[in-house]
Scaffold this active site. Structure first.
Site, short mmCIF file in Angstrom:
data_model
loop_
_atom_site.label_atom_id
_atom_site.label_comp_id
_atom_site.label_asym_id
_atom_site.label_seq_id
_atom_site.Cartn_x
_atom_site.Cartn_y
_atom_site.Cartn_z
CG MET A 32 29.67 -5.65 34.27
SD MET A 32 31.05 -6.73 34.68
CE MET A 32 32.44 -5.72 34.25
N GLY A 38 29.52 6.54 27.53
CA GLY A 38 29.47 5.41 26.59
C GLY A 38 28.23 4.56 26.85
CG HIS A 39 27.77 2.32 30.49
ND1 HIS A 39 28.79 2.78 31.29
CD2 HIS A 39 27.98 1.00 30.33
CE1 HIS A 39 29.58 1.77 31.61
NE2 HIS A 39 29.13 0.68 31.04
CD GLN A 63 31.80 -10.01 32.83
OE1 GLN A 63 30.61 -10.26 32.82
NE2 GLN A 63 32.32 -9.07 32.06
CG ASP A 152 33.47 -4.22 25.81
OD1 ASP A 152 34.65 -4.24 26.21
OD2 ASP A 152 32.61 -3.49 26.33
CB VAL A 178 31.00 7.25 23.55
CG1 VAL A 178 31.03 8.74 23.87
CG2 VAL A 178 29.61 6.84 23.09
O1 PAF Z 1 30.14 -5.35 28.79
C1 PAF Z 1 29.86 -5.52 30.01
O2 PAF Z 1 29.73 -4.57 30.77
C2 PAF Z 1 29.72 -6.92 30.54
O3 PAF Z 1 30.63 -7.79 29.96
C3 PAF Z 1 28.28 -7.46 30.42
C4 PAF Z 1 27.86 -7.60 28.97
C5 PAF Z 1 27.33 -6.53 31.15
C6 PAF Z 1 28.20 -8.84 31.06
O4 PAF Z 1 28.52 -8.79 32.41
#
Ligand code: PAF
Length: 301
Positions: A32, A38-39, A63, A152, A178
């Protein structure tokens, strides 16, 4: 080289066709945005698994519940793209809301109750929204492999079920959480924390470590492990604890007795942020880092 930024479903499909025709395996990291280390660790894991890395950046409205942080969720496509350029990412798929949802979706994705426990208990509809957007992204990007974060964990468990139950032709890899030097799991939402809240936040990880110690020292009752975690959280009065749970890493239900690896997960409100964290814990003291590591060790029975 700067990643190609594609804003439309048709554009993404065209680039995907080109990659397929060139025989290139696509490794995909859905996000997102508001990217942090971490990403970037997920991106690096993806690079090891595919010939080219695709990242989606889409703050998915389905969501977020009413009153949640959809409107104030940080958005910085330019900054994110710069970070991804340094990581050699090939394609950024960054659709507008209308592109992903030209009309309110009628289809919903359910997980047979897995979506109602842990975070789902306080975020009704959250995982249905995650399931829907991930399914759409998988249909658009058609990745060979997709990388999600252990941070997550419930999301990762659900996505693995989505892929298994629907026979989606994508491998799911779960990459390690991370952490900051003091143990706080990296999250885009950490930027909501003021200095005093930031100082209190590592209590979540300390609680998980206390849970791990309890499991490794032979505790077989999930309630006792949860109590060990709660005792640590209780010492930090700023935390509004939502849950401290010891569950089976597949069913997300408390095990009858701890005889193998368990998932320890915590969630708490802290100022304007809702923080989550988790670890896997094994009675033999050799704790797997991720659900994928647990798979590889043959830990899912
Ligand atoms: O983990 C996230 O950032 C979100 O839940 C995802 C998997 C990109 C879905 O919108």
């Amino acid at each position: 080289m700067s990643p190609r930024v594609v804003r439309t479903v048709a554009g993404a499909r065209r680039l995907r066709r080109e990659a397929r025709e060139a025989g290139r395996r696509v490794a995909f990291v859905p996000t997102m945005g508001a990217l942090h280390e971490g990403h970037l660790a997920l991106v690096r894991r993806a690079r090891a698994l595919g010939d080219e890395v695709w990242v989606s950046i889409f703050v998915n409205p389905t969501q977020f519940g009413p009153g949640e942080d959809y409107d104030r969720y940080p958005r910085d496509l330019e900054g994110d793209t710069r970070l991804l350029e340094r990581e050699g990412v090939a394609t950024v798929f960054a659709p507008a809301e209308r592109e992903m949802y030209p009309e309110p979706p009628a289809v919903t994705v359910g997980f047979g109750g897995l979506e109602d426990v842990l975070c789902g208990a306080s975020r009704p509809g959250h995982f249905a929204g995650v399931g829907l957007v991930v399914l759409k992204l998988f249909h658009i990007v058609e990745p060979d492999v997709a990388v999600f974060g252990q941070k997550d964990a419930q999301q990762a468990v659900l996505i693995r079920r989505l892929v298994a139950d629907l026979d989606l032709p994508v491998r799911i890899e779960v990459a390690p959480t991370v952490r900051e030097g003091d143990g706080l799991a990296m999250s885009s939402r950490n930027r909501y924390l003021g200095p005093e809240e930031r100082a209190a936040a590592p209590a979540l990880y300390r609680a998980l470590q206390a849970g791990r110690r309890a499991v490794a020292s032979g505790e077989t009752g999930p309630a006792a492990v949860e109590a060990a975690m709660r005792a640590v959280l209780a010492a930090e009065p700023r935390l509004g604890v939502e849950y401290a749970a010891c569950v089976d890493p597949r069913s997300l239900q408390p095990p009858a007795g701890i005889a193998g690896p368990v998932l320890l997960a915590v969630a708490a409100r802290l100022g304007g942020a809702r923080l989550i964290d988790n670890v896997l814990a094994s009675p033999d003291g050799v704790h797997p880092e991720t659900l994928s590591d647990l798979d590889r060790a043959g830990g899912f029975r």
